[in-house]
Every structure is written in structure tokens, then in C-alpha cells.
Design a protein around this motif. Sequence first.
Motif, mmCIF file in Angstrom:
data_model
loop_
_atom_site.group_PDB
_atom_site.id
_atom_site.type_symbol
_atom_site.label_atom_id
_atom_site.label_comp_id
_atom_site.label_asym_id
_atom_site.label_seq_id
_atom_site.Cartn_x
_atom_site.Cartn_y
_atom_site.Cartn_z
ATOM 1 N N MET A 81 2.631 6.112 -5.670
ATOM 2 C CA MET A 81 2.161 6.266 -7.046
ATOM 3 C C MET A 81 1.104 7.381 -7.120
ATOM 4 S SD MET A 81 0.093 3.318 -9.106
ATOM 5 C CE MET A 81 -0.855 3.655 -10.572
ATOM 6 N N CYS A 82 0.178 7.388 -6.179
ATOM 7 C CA CYS A 82 -0.872 8.420 -6.156
ATOM 8 C C CYS A 82 -0.270 9.807 -5.958
ATOM 9 C CB CYS A 82 -1.881 8.148 -5.044
ATOM 10 S SG CYS A 82 -2.884 6.693 -5.349
ATOM 11 N N VAL A 83 0.711 9.892 -5.053
ATOM 12 C CA VAL A 83 1.336 11.202 -4.777
ATOM 13 C C VAL A 83 2.036 11.712 -6.043
ATOM 14 C CG1 VAL A 83 3.126 12.387 -3.426
ATOM 15 C CG2 VAL A 83 1.584 10.775 -2.305
ATOM 16 N N ILE A 84 2.748 10.824 -6.749
ATOM 17 C CA ILE A 84 3.449 11.248 -7.981
ATOM 18 C C ILE A 84 2.437 11.761 -9.020
ATOM 19 C CG2 ILE A 84 4.837 10.425 -9.941
ATOM 20 C CD1 ILE A 84 6.206 8.473 -7.954
ATOM 21 N N PHE A 85 1.346 11.037 -9.217
ATOM 22 C CA PHE A 85 0.316 11.476 -10.171
ATOM 23 C C PHE A 85 -0.276 12.820 -9.739
ATOM 24 C CE2 PHE A 85 -0.933 8.482 -13.529
ATOM 25 C CZ PHE A 85 -0.112 7.399 -13.247
ATOM 26 N N LEU A 86 -0.489 12.959 -8.449
ATOM 27 C CA LEU A 86 -1.083 14.198 -7.919
ATOM 28 C C LEU A 86 -0.162 15.388 -8.186
ATOM 29 C CD1 LEU A 86 -3.228 15.655 -6.148
ATOM 30 C CD2 LEU A 86 -1.971 14.906 -4.150
ATOM 31 N N PHE B 173 3.623 1.520 -1.683
ATOM 32 C CA PHE B 173 3.960 1.673 -3.109
ATOM 33 C C PHE B 173 2.803 2.361 -3.844
ATOM 34 C CE2 PHE B 173 3.714 0.178 -7.496
ATOM 35 C CZ PHE B 173 4.977 0.499 -7.962
ATOM 36 N N MET B 174 1.567 1.900 -3.568
ATOM 37 C CA MET B 174 0.402 2.467 -4.244
ATOM 38 C C MET B 174 0.205 3.944 -3.872
ATOM 39 S SD MET B 174 -3.492 1.217 -3.994
ATOM 40 C CE MET B 174 -3.815 2.360 -2.668
ATOM 41 N N THR B 175 0.451 4.261 -2.606
ATOM 42 C CA THR B 175 0.268 5.650 -2.167
ATOM 43 C C THR B 175 1.307 6.563 -2.807
ATOM 44 O OG1 THR B 175 -0.571 4.775 -0.092
ATOM 45 C CG2 THR B 175 0.001 7.105 -0.101
ATOM 46 N N LEU C 56 0.823 -1.215 0.000
ATOM 47 C CA LEU C 56 0.000 0.000 0.000
ATOM 48 C C LEU C 56 0.858 1.266 0.000
ATOM 49 C CD1 LEU C 56 -2.979 -1.033 2.297
ATOM 50 C CD2 LEU C 56 -2.779 -1.110 -0.170
ATOM 51 N N LYS D 79 2.405 15.652 -10.304
ATOM 52 C CA LYS D 79 2.594 15.889 -11.746
ATOM 53 C C LYS D 79 1.391 16.644 -12.330
ATOM 54 C CE LYS D 79 5.646 12.412 -13.780
ATOM 55 N NZ LYS D 79 6.150 13.136 -14.903
ATOM 56 N N SER D 80 0.199 16.218 -11.956
ATOM 57 C CA SER D 80 -1.006 16.845 -12.507
ATOM 58 C C SER D 80 -1.162 18.269 -11.994
ATOM 59 C CB SER D 80 -2.253 16.032 -12.145
ATOM 60 O OG SER D 80 -2.141 14.761 -12.702
ATOM 61 N N TYR D 81 -0.846 18.476 -10.724
ATOM 62 C CA TYR D 81 -0.949 19.828 -10.158
ATOM 63 C C TYR D 81 -0.012 20.769 -10.916
ATOM 64 C CZ TYR D 81 -1.155 23.551 -6.679
ATOM 65 O OH TYR D 81 -1.348 24.763 -6.053
ATOM 66 N N ALA E 218 1.229 20.359 -13.914
ATOM 67 C CA ALA E 218 0.770 20.523 -15.301
ATOM 68 C C ALA E 218 -0.379 21.519 -15.354
ATOM 69 C CB ALA E 218 0.328 19.171 -15.867
ATOM 70 N N GLY E 219 -1.259 21.447 -14.350
ATOM 71 C CA GLY E 219 -2.380 22.395 -14.286
ATOM 72 C C GLY E 219 -1.889 23.825 -14.192
#
Lengths: 249, 224
Positions: free
Chosen positions: A27-32, A23-25, A21, A34-36, A38-39
Motif C-alpha cells: 500500500m505504501c509503495v503504491i501511494f509513493l 500488504f501494508m508495505t 505487513l 502514484k504521488s511521485y 503526480a509530482g
Amino acid sequence: MNEYLSQVNSGFFYLIVALALTFMTVMCVIFLVKSYRAGVKLGMDKKVLKKTITSSATFTLLPSISILLGVVALSGSLGVPFSWLRLSVIGALQYELNVAEIAAQSLGLPGLKVDMMDTGKFVTVALVMTIGILGGIFISIFFLKKYLNKVRSKPKKENTSGKPGFGAHATTAMFVGLCAAYIGAYIGQAIPRAGSDIMPLLVAIIAAIVMAVFEYFIQKKGKLVLENFSLAASMLIAMAAAVLINMVL
Amino acid sequence: MENKEKFFTDFNNGLHRLGRVTLVAMVIILGTIPFVMSVYFNTPIDGAGFWAGFAKVIVVYFPVSVVEFLVYAPMLGVGGSYLSFITGNVTNMKIPVAMNAKDIAGTEVGTPEHEIISTISVATSAIVTTLVIVAGVILLVPLQPVLQNEALLPAFNNVVPALFGALGLKYFAKSPKIAVIPLLLISVLCIAVPSMISQTSILIIPSGGLALLIGFLLFKKGKI
């Protein structure tokens, strides 16, 4: 204390699940992040981005508690660590329980009965639950890019009838069939004869009654917040009733 | 505008790469856990039992996975899809969260802004859920002796009937016309042939197929 449950609740499993979990978290933080970023680069208002984070966090709190109640419901059969993993990664309570039941029956058990489980059956049930749910993941790995590019490049079709297609009803129909199979089996099991057992039908009826009460308040009284708890709470109340019925019977 | 489009395309391609790599890594991690448990317990996985169970599960759930993928992926966008399909609880959590965020931010599905908002909302939701469940699990640990008490055995032995009683009410109320025939047929079958009662894992296949067929016929006739 049940020896099987002690084994599937060992500290070693908590550690493995915590690592998966984490590892999964990450992953979520990296996506968050990166998207922030990019926004911001796309010129989106930082206030809107921050508001999205806070509103999504608050919006998630109640359904998360419902998932936690699902972990409680599942933990009595499969232990806390595995229930925690299954309801945190890919799964949902409906899928997990049904698949666990299917896997238990495939091992020759009448169903997911705690007093008939052992670690050998547990590892097989765990593997069926894990591999069985990977369909969506494999589809995403191989087809998500192609599919989303296709959807994006295709002009939107006007729906002249204004009616959704059968796809919208297909999943509901599938679940109706699933529920019919189980409820029908409980009705058959309740018929008085050798080996009959009325408990599953009684528990299902109690869960249905509690769910009907929830649905009344959600649909008729507009208490939409209850939707977050209706399934898990109906189950837990019916399960508590099973303990009382067992004492009476 | 062109620069914005290029930036967004590059950004999405990056998310696809990252998404695929992390999904493959997660598949390996998840797939390994039952084998680690098997070694830890020094007990082998029952190969025949696994394949028998897996075959039934895949018949029922693979079509559901395909439908969910086709319907939800365009709503969630690139990042939102990868995260939603790996963290689960898609219908009951990720879709409502993404749609709520869309309303708050005022974005349109299919736009770069929506993709960003969707990914942020799904990532936040997954992180919060993980934290809430971690807190709950920490609280559950001291309750283990209570939860494992023999007196609670009937409760945990009947977790599946509790699930299908509650779900049944919800789905039967939603589509009573689809439910009547499969429910009657399965009930009659289980009353007449008691050995079928413990074969629900097989019964769900004809029952699901019949419900789909009835649903399709009713849909064609405009009755649902």
C-alpha cells in the motif's frame, strides 16, 4: 522457558504478521509511486522529489530503531510477532502498553504480568488492543475526504491572539491525567502493608530519573537526536534495574 | 492552471478511493488476526473481558483519535493522512518526517506540491520503519531463549511502570500545574483504599477528566 511465551512466539504468528505487513508495505509503495508520478506531471523538480525520499529515509532511521526497542520491551509480555504487528500498524508504544494493561485488568489480572498470562487471556488482550485503536481509521474512512475538502475551501482565520487554542493542551492534559493515575497507584502500592509491592514505584522512579537525564541533554545541551531514544531507552534501563532490584530484595 | 487544478482534484479523489479501500481491507486483516489466534490456540476470546476492556479504552482513546485526526490531517494531506493513520507512530514519527520534507522541498501546507511531498515522505518513512523492524525482529529470533529467561521476568513484569515513570516525568515537567492535583488525589485514594490500586484502568478516566478540567481552567485564566 515460559510455555505461554513459547506459544505466542510460534512460527505461525510470524507468518501471519509478515503477510499483514506485506500488504501494508505494498500500500505504501503504491501511494509513493502514484504521488511521485503526480509530482512529475505537476511539473515538480525530480531532484526535489528524490531528495524528499532520501531525506525521509535517513530521517526515519533513528526513530525506527527506537520503535524496535519498543518491540523488545513489549515482546517479553506479548511475544515478538504481536508486538511487531502492533508497533508497525497504527499503534505506538504508549498506547499499546496502556491498553494491554487495561485489557489485562478487565480480565481480572492485577496488570500485564507475564507469569499470569495464558493464551486465552492473550487473545482477548490482543482483540482489545486491535479494536480499541481503530477509532482514527474509522474516522478517516468516513470523514477524511469531507474534512479536508472543508479545510481547503475555508479561508484561513487569522489568530488575533497569536496563542494556540485549548486543543493544543488537551492531549497533554489527558496524558498528564493518565500518568497521574498510574504513578498514584504505584505510590499506594508501595505503602508497607499486606500485598504491598515497592517494585513498580522504584522502576517508575528510575525511568523518570533516566528520562530527566535525557531531557537535560535534549533541552539544555541541544542534543535533539536523543529525543528519538529517550522513551525506549529510559524504559529498558529501568526494566534492567528491575532485574537487579529483584536480586537484592 | 485550470488543468493543473483538475488533475490534482482527480488525483486526490483517486487517493481517497484507494485509501478507503485499503483501510477497510486493513481493518478486516487486523480484526481477523486475534480470532485466527483464538482458533489456533483452541481457546475462546473472553467476551465479557473484551467488552469491559474495550469500553474503558474507547472512553480514553477515542477523543485522542478525534483530536489527532482534526489537528494532523490538514498537515499531512490526503495520501499522508491515510498512510499515517494506518501505519501509526503519527506524533513521534510521521508528523516530524512530513514537516522535515516540507522544509526541504520548501512547500506550503495546503498546496498540491505539499500534498505530494507529504505523501512521498510518509510512505518512504513507513517503508523504512518496516524494513528496520523486520531486520530487528530477525535478529531477535535467536535471542528468544535469553528474552524468555525467568531471570528477566521482573523486567517484563514492570514494563508498564517503566513506561509511565518515563512518560510521567516528561508530561509532569511540561505541565506541573495540571499534574499536582490529580497525582495527589489518586495517591491519597490508593493509600486509603488499597483495592483501587489494581483498578488503574478505571482510575485513568476520572484522573484524565480532572486533568482536562484543570487544564481548561488554567487555559481560560491564561496560566498555560
